[in-house]
Design a protein around this motif. Structure first.
Motif, PDB file in Angstrom:
ATOM      1  N   GLU A  94     118.693 -35.867 151.503  1.00  0.00           N
ATOM      2  CA  GLU A  94     117.348 -35.440 151.906  1.00  0.00           C
ATOM      3  C   GLU A  94     116.839 -34.309 151.004  1.00  0.00           C
ATOM      4  O   GLU A  94     115.664 -34.230 150.689  1.00  0.00           O
ATOM      5  N   GLY A  95     117.744 -33.439 150.603  1.00  0.00           N
ATOM      6  CA  GLY A  95     117.339 -32.288 149.808  1.00  0.00           C
ATOM      7  C   GLY A  95     117.417 -32.499 148.301  1.00  0.00           C
ATOM      8  O   GLY A  95     117.295 -31.541 147.532  1.00  0.00           O
ATOM      9  N   PHE A  96     117.611 -33.745 147.867  1.00  0.00           N
ATOM     10  CA  PHE A  96     117.775 -34.036 146.437  1.00  0.00           C
ATOM     11  C   PHE A  96     116.521 -33.616 145.679  1.00  0.00           C
ATOM     12  O   PHE A  96     115.399 -33.957 146.059  1.00  0.00           O
ATOM     13  N   ARG A  97     116.697 -32.884 144.573  1.00  0.00           N
ATOM     14  CA  ARG A  97     115.560 -32.320 143.857  1.00  0.00           C
ATOM     15  C   ARG A  97     115.447 -32.836 142.426  1.00  0.00           C
ATOM     16  O   ARG A  97     116.441 -33.150 141.773  1.00  0.00           O
ATOM     17  N   MET A  98     114.187 -32.901 141.969  1.00  0.00           N
ATOM     18  CA  MET A  98     113.866 -33.238 140.588  1.00  0.00           C
ATOM     19  C   MET A  98     113.550 -31.935 139.852  1.00  0.00           C
ATOM     20  O   MET A  98     113.028 -30.995 140.445  1.00  0.00           O
ATOM     21  N   HIS A  99     113.835 -31.892 138.561  1.00  0.00           N
ATOM     22  CA  HIS A  99     113.542 -30.700 137.771  1.00  0.00           C
ATOM     23  C   HIS A  99     112.971 -31.095 136.416  1.00  0.00           C
ATOM     24  O   HIS A  99     113.110 -32.231 135.966  1.00  0.00           O
ATOM     25  N   ASN A 100     112.362 -30.127 135.756  1.00  0.00           N
ATOM     26  CA  ASN A 100     111.926 -30.325 134.381  1.00  0.00           C
ATOM     27  C   ASN A 100     113.154 -30.275 133.463  1.00  0.00           C
ATOM     28  O   ASN A 100     114.111 -29.564 133.746  1.00  0.00           O
ATOM     29  N   THR A 101     113.093 -31.009 132.360  1.00  0.00           N
ATOM     30  CA  THR A 101     114.281 -31.153 131.505  1.00  0.00           C
ATOM     31  C   THR A 101     114.054 -30.735 130.053  1.00  0.00           C
ATOM     32  O   THR A 101     114.826 -31.109 129.174  1.00  0.00           O
ATOM     33  N   PHE A 102     113.020 -29.942 129.791  1.00  0.00           N
ATOM     34  CA  PHE A 102     112.758 -29.548 128.410  1.00  0.00           C
ATOM     35  C   PHE A 102     113.954 -28.814 127.797  1.00  0.00           C
ATOM     36  O   PHE A 102     114.353 -29.084 126.662  1.00  0.00           O
ATOM     37  N   VAL A 103     114.554 -27.903 128.552  1.00  0.00           N
ATOM     38  CA  VAL A 103     115.711 -27.158 128.036  1.00  0.00           C
ATOM     39  C   VAL A 103     116.916 -28.088 127.884  1.00  0.00           C
ATOM     40  O   VAL A 103     117.665 -28.003 126.904  1.00  0.00           O
ATOM     41  N   ALA A 104     117.098 -29.003 128.830  1.00  0.00           N
ATOM     42  CA  ALA A 104     118.203 -29.970 128.732  1.00  0.00           C
ATOM     43  C   ALA A 104     118.075 -30.809 127.460  1.00  0.00           C
ATOM     44  O   ALA A 104     119.076 -31.101 126.789  1.00  0.00           O
ATOM     45  N   HIS A 105     116.846 -31.187 127.106  1.00  0.00           N
ATOM     46  CA  HIS A 105     116.641 -31.960 125.874  1.00  0.00           C
ATOM     47  C   HIS A 105     116.986 -31.130 124.632  1.00  0.00           C
ATOM     48  O   HIS A 105     117.486 -31.678 123.635  1.00  0.00           O
ATOM     49  N   GLN A 106     116.729 -29.826 124.697  1.00  0.00           N
ATOM     50  CA  GLN A 106     117.111 -28.962 123.578  1.00  0.00           C
ATOM     51  C   GLN A 106     118.637 -28.932 123.424  1.00  0.00           C
ATOM     52  O   GLN A 106     119.172 -28.954 122.311  1.00  0.00           O
ATOM     53  N   LEU A 107     119.323 -28.876 124.562  1.00  0.00           N
ATOM     54  CA  LEU A 107     120.792 -28.871 124.527  1.00  0.00           C
ATOM     55  C   LEU A 107     121.318 -30.198 123.978  1.00  0.00           C
ATOM     56  O   LEU A 107     122.282 -30.231 123.202  1.00  0.00           O
ATOM     57  N   LEU A 108     120.670 -31.282 124.352  1.00  0.00           N
ATOM     58  CA  LEU A 108     121.067 -32.601 123.843  1.00  0.00           C
ATOM     59  C   LEU A 108     120.857 -32.686 122.329  1.00  0.00           C
ATOM     60  O   LEU A 108     121.665 -33.274 121.616  1.00  0.00           O
ATOM     61  N   HIS A 109     119.790 -32.094 121.846  1.00  0.00           N
ATOM     62  CA  HIS A 109     119.545 -32.074 120.406  1.00  0.00           C
ATOM     63  C   HIS A 109     120.678 -31.332 119.688  1.00  0.00           C
ATOM     64  O   HIS A 109     121.163 -31.787 118.634  1.00  0.00           O
ATOM     65  N   ASP A 161     117.757 -18.830 123.058  1.00  0.00           N
ATOM     66  CA  ASP A 161     116.854 -18.497 121.950  1.00  0.00           C
ATOM     67  C   ASP A 161     115.870 -19.623 121.613  1.00  0.00           C
ATOM     68  O   ASP A 161     115.004 -19.456 120.744  1.00  0.00           O
ATOM     69  N   GLN A 162     116.013 -20.750 122.319  1.00  0.00           N
ATOM     70  CA  GLN A 162     115.043 -21.846 122.184  1.00  0.00           C
ATOM     71  C   GLN A 162     114.887 -22.315 120.729  1.00  0.00           C
ATOM     72  O   GLN A 162     113.813 -22.731 120.305  1.00  0.00           O
ATOM     73  N   ARG A 163     115.974 -22.304 119.981  1.00  0.00           N
ATOM     74  CA  ARG A 163     115.888 -22.612 118.546  1.00  0.00           C
ATOM     75  C   ARG A 163     115.453 -24.052 118.268  1.00  0.00           C
ATOM     76  O   ARG A 163     114.958 -24.354 117.175  1.00  0.00           O
ATOM     77  N   PHE A 164     115.653 -24.932 119.231  1.00  0.00           N
ATOM     78  CA  PHE A 164     115.278 -26.334 119.012  1.00  0.00           C
ATOM     79  C   PHE A 164     114.043 -26.757 119.812  1.00  0.00           C
ATOM     80  O   PHE A 164     113.737 -27.949 119.900  1.00  0.00           O
ATOM     81  N   ALA A 165     113.333 -25.771 120.364  1.00  0.00           N
ATOM     82  CA  ALA A 165     112.166 -26.100 121.205  1.00  0.00           C
ATOM     83  C   ALA A 165     111.109 -26.869 120.413  1.00  0.00           C
ATOM     84  O   ALA A 165     110.596 -27.903 120.877  1.00  0.00           O
ATOM     85  N   GLN A 166     110.801 -26.409 119.221  1.00  0.00           N
ATOM     86  CA  GLN A 166     109.734 -27.032 118.435  1.00  0.00           C
ATOM     87  C   GLN A 166     110.102 -28.458 118.017  1.00  0.00           C
ATOM     88  O   GLN A 166     109.287 -29.375 118.122  1.00  0.00           O
TER      89      GLN A 166
END
Length: 215
Positions: A94-109, A161-166
């Motif tokens: 019931e409490g399962f949540r969705m989140h934004n994944t922009f940072v997760a995609h940076q980690l995957l990169h 440091d968000q080095r892969f954000a761009q």
């Protein structure tokens, strides 16, 4: 049949249950057909505007897609059954949540630079859908990276440091510009777009058609 590996680009988000279902179906089809292949994962955010605290999945589905609570429940049951057939354990609550994944995609990169993007992608799907871990939390993401043998401290640094954000933003925009508006989106040999979770039989038929045409 072509002797060159079939290039398979998969645009997906680890918040997307159909992405892991579709991938598992595709993997079965690749195994059954024996098609040599090379998979590349690409970023897509299902919920780019989602706030940091995320949103209850049931509420999110009702709000975004107009589904009734009953339809949402049926959808979860269907996904859970399909996952079980494919060896993936969905544990919705019931409490399962969705989140934004922009940072997760940076980690995957970052993981991709070490040849571990696929491994981290699979680990994040399990962390989210099976273990119900919060993938908007940098500490959790670093833990998952560490658990598969990546450098946890470096993982934290990459996110801080968000080095892969761009570069991730540019990659996301590239696929949006190709007309990708939903995931999973599978592109075979840079020419053939297959959308959604197609099922093992359909994927097998598509793989045979593409490889015979290329051969």
């Amino acid at each position: 049949m072509t002797t060159q590996p079939l290039l398979i680009d998969i645009v997906s988000d680890v918040m997307c249950p159909w992405c892991i279902i579709g991938y598992r179906q595709l993997a079965r089809a690749l195994e059954e057909t024996g098609v040599p292949h090379e998979i590349h994962w690409h970023p897509f955010e299902l919920n780019p505007e989602m706030p940091a605290e995320g949103q209850n999945m049931r509420e999110h589905i009702v709000e975004k897609y107009g589904a009734t609570p009953e339809q949402s429940e049926q959808n979860r049951a269907q996904m859970t059954a399909l996952g079980a057939q494919l060896g993936f354990d969905f544990r919705f609550t019931e409490g399962f949540r969705m989140h934004n994944t922009f940072v997760a995609h940076q980690l995957l990169h970052w993981a991709d630079q070490q040849g571990r993007k696929h491994d981290l992608k699979m680990a994040l799907f399990t962390a989210h859908f099976t273990d119900r871990r919060d993938l908007s939390d940098n500490t959790v993401l670093a833990d998952v990276a560490g658990e598969i043998g990546l450098d946890r401290d470096e993982a934290l640094a990459v996110m801080q440091d968000q080095r892969f954000a761009q570069v991730v933003r540019e990659q996301e925009q590239f696929w949006i510009n190709q007309g990708i508006t939903g995931v999973p989106a599978v592109v075979l040999d840079r020419k053939h777009l297959v959308t959604g979770a197609q099922g093992v039989e359909n994927y097998s038929a598509i793989l045979r058609q593409v490889t015979q045409a290329e051969g």
